[in-house]
Design an enzyme around this catalytic site. Sequence first.
Site, short mmCIF file in Angstrom:
data_model
loop_
_atom_site.label_atom_id
_atom_site.label_comp_id
_atom_site.label_asym_id
_atom_site.label_seq_id
_atom_site.Cartn_x
_atom_site.Cartn_y
_atom_site.Cartn_z
N GLU A 148 0.88 -1.18 0.00
CA GLU A 148 0.00 0.00 0.00
C GLU A 148 0.91 1.22 0.00
O GLU A 148 1.50 1.56 1.03
CB GLU A 148 -0.89 -0.01 1.24
N CYS A 173 -2.62 9.10 2.86
CA CYS A 173 -2.33 8.58 1.52
C CYS A 173 -3.46 8.91 0.56
O CYS A 173 -3.23 9.23 -0.59
CB CYS A 173 -2.08 7.08 1.58
P1 NAD Z 1 8.54 4.81 4.54
O1 NAD Z 1 8.47 3.98 3.31
O2 NAD Z 1 9.71 5.70 4.71
O3 NAD Z 1 8.53 3.88 5.84
C1 NAD Z 1 7.44 3.01 6.12
C2 NAD Z 1 7.94 1.87 6.98
O4 NAD Z 1 8.83 1.05 6.23
C3 NAD Z 1 8.70 2.27 8.22
O5 NAD Z 1 8.34 1.39 9.26
C4 NAD Z 1 10.16 2.08 7.80
O6 NAD Z 1 11.03 1.85 8.89
C5 NAD Z 1 10.04 0.85 6.93
N1 NAD Z 1 11.07 0.69 5.88
C6 NAD Z 1 11.65 1.65 5.14
N2 NAD Z 1 12.48 1.10 4.23
C7 NAD Z 1 12.38 -0.25 4.39
C8 NAD Z 1 12.97 -1.37 3.73
N3 NAD Z 1 13.82 -1.21 2.71
N4 NAD Z 1 12.65 -2.61 4.13
C9 NAD Z 1 11.76 -2.78 5.14
N5 NAD Z 1 11.18 -1.77 5.82
C10 NAD Z 1 11.48 -0.51 5.43
O7 NAD Z 1 7.17 5.62 4.58
P2 NAD Z 1 6.69 6.73 5.61
O8 NAD Z 1 7.42 7.99 5.32
O9 NAD Z 1 6.70 6.17 6.99
O10 NAD Z 1 5.14 6.88 5.21
C11 NAD Z 1 4.67 7.81 4.28
C12 NAD Z 1 4.30 7.12 2.99
O11 NAD Z 1 3.36 6.09 3.25
C13 NAD Z 1 3.63 8.04 2.01
O12 NAD Z 1 4.15 7.85 0.73
C14 NAD Z 1 2.17 7.60 2.04
O13 NAD Z 1 1.45 7.88 0.88
C15 NAD Z 1 2.31 6.14 2.29
N6 NAD Z 1 1.06 5.57 2.84
C16 NAD Z 1 0.28 4.78 2.02
C17 NAD Z 1 -0.93 4.27 2.49
C18 NAD Z 1 -1.80 3.38 1.61
O14 NAD Z 1 -2.69 2.73 2.13
N7 NAD Z 1 -1.60 3.33 0.30
C19 NAD Z 1 -1.34 4.55 3.79
C20 NAD Z 1 -0.53 5.37 4.59
C21 NAD Z 1 0.68 5.87 4.10
#
Ligand code: NAD
Length: 485
Positions: A246, A280
Amino acid sequence: MEDIRSTIAALGHLVDGRIVRNDATFPVENPATRSPIGDCPDATGALVGEAVAAAKRAQPGWYAAGEQERRRVIGAMAEALTARLESVVAVSALEKGATGGAIEAYGGPAFLGHHAAAPLPVDVIEDNDERLVRVVRKPVGVVAAITPWNSPILTACVKVAGALLAGNTVVLKPSPFTPFATLLLGEIWKDVVPPGVVNIVAGGDDAGRALVAHPDIALISFTGSVEAGRHIAAAAAPALKRVVLELGGNDAAIVLPDVDVDLVAAQLFTSSMIMSGQVCAAVKRLYVHESIYPRMVEALARLADAATPVPESAGGSFGPVSTRPQFERVRLLLDDALTHGAKPANAGARADEGGYFQAPMILTGVRPGMRVVDEEQFGPLLPVLSFRDVDEAIAAANDTPYGLCGSVWTSDIAAGERLAARLECGTAYVNTHAEVAPHIPFGGVKDSGIGRECGTAGVDGYAELQTQYVYKKPSRVLASGDRVG
Ligand code: NAD
């Protein structure tokens, strides 16, 4: 109300039914004040391994306990969360910087409750004198659930409920920016869920990478950025691990000339600026018919000027951007837009320098090619573009690598339905935006993700489908001449 600071200080990872605190920590700050909230235990690779091992041990028993028992436990998790919801919201508000930012937490019990009440679907394809053919849902194994900082509680509840219902066990890892509310879930669920069925480890991206790479993880359910989603898909590929992704969005809303401008402006402002735009499925680009463009911009600007971006304790009504990197990114996109000719339609109340506050900004003079239009802002910036021909508006809305949601706003519902169906996105709305519900599938197309959460489609994302043929009399052996398939 309990003392939130002492609650936070006592939090630890949940591993095999026990709260575990290790020596390594990382600091977490309150984005409304930039002051420290506390040091969070930081899971090492070894601890992540222990959590996965506990989940692996617990999984066969959890599945064998049967669907009714699993639903009972999910229901008990919803009740336990409801009983401590005020505390969860308070912790979440502290790490996200605003009570308004923590509103997503209120949805957690409802999403768990839905799965407690909704039986796993069984598709009966044939049932006649000769045979029964059906499709049932079986577990995949151990699920890694990885969540972002903007909606840690709701996202955790969606993932955990779907995974547990199908008979999987879970290792959940929250964002390092907002870990405490999720660790509090562990404290709340510790005595409700059998040991090892739900494990929670706090840590940074490294902990996430260790979790994803662990050979005993069978499925990764990830919500976060497109960039991290690509890394996770790549890491999952060699072992063909299942993924539910997502990811981000750049949702367009198209407003036709027949709307009540003030009414729709109020709805669009909320759909765009909810949680200071850090949703999001928020509206991130607005396409307004040229005949009502000036009035729409004026109405939106009035609403933006009424928002006060200072801490709630100081009378503010508009929360901060929740992390420093995100705040810097939002400022960068705003500066870039202004440098390239964008004009703010509202004054933009002075931001509180103590925190990561950014006033909501309604931007005119914007066009494709500007970063604020082309990229996901994930903050309180709304570019407003005008259109003359609705086909052009649909083409512009679709001209993006993202495909999360989109909407059409009109009094002509039939026209709205026809136009919304042309939007290339996972959810197409008419006269609303940013709605999610436990029984309604949600997810993205194109770069916005793979798979769905919520509803039956969401449960299927956490299950292996098994097709079962049951002949009611001994079936004959296939002869070599029989057609198969
Ligand atoms: P992010 O991708 O930086 O981090 C999300 C999570 O992933 C964190 O727990 C982080 O520690 C972990 N992570 C990061 N890199 C990783 C890797 N290589 N392997 C495993 N885990 C890893 O995102 P964010 O800044 O926390 O969140 C914002 C983003 O989330 C925005 O782009 C937003 O649109 C998206 N989002 C999407 C939805 C949806 O349902 N489509 C819902 C909420 C947020």
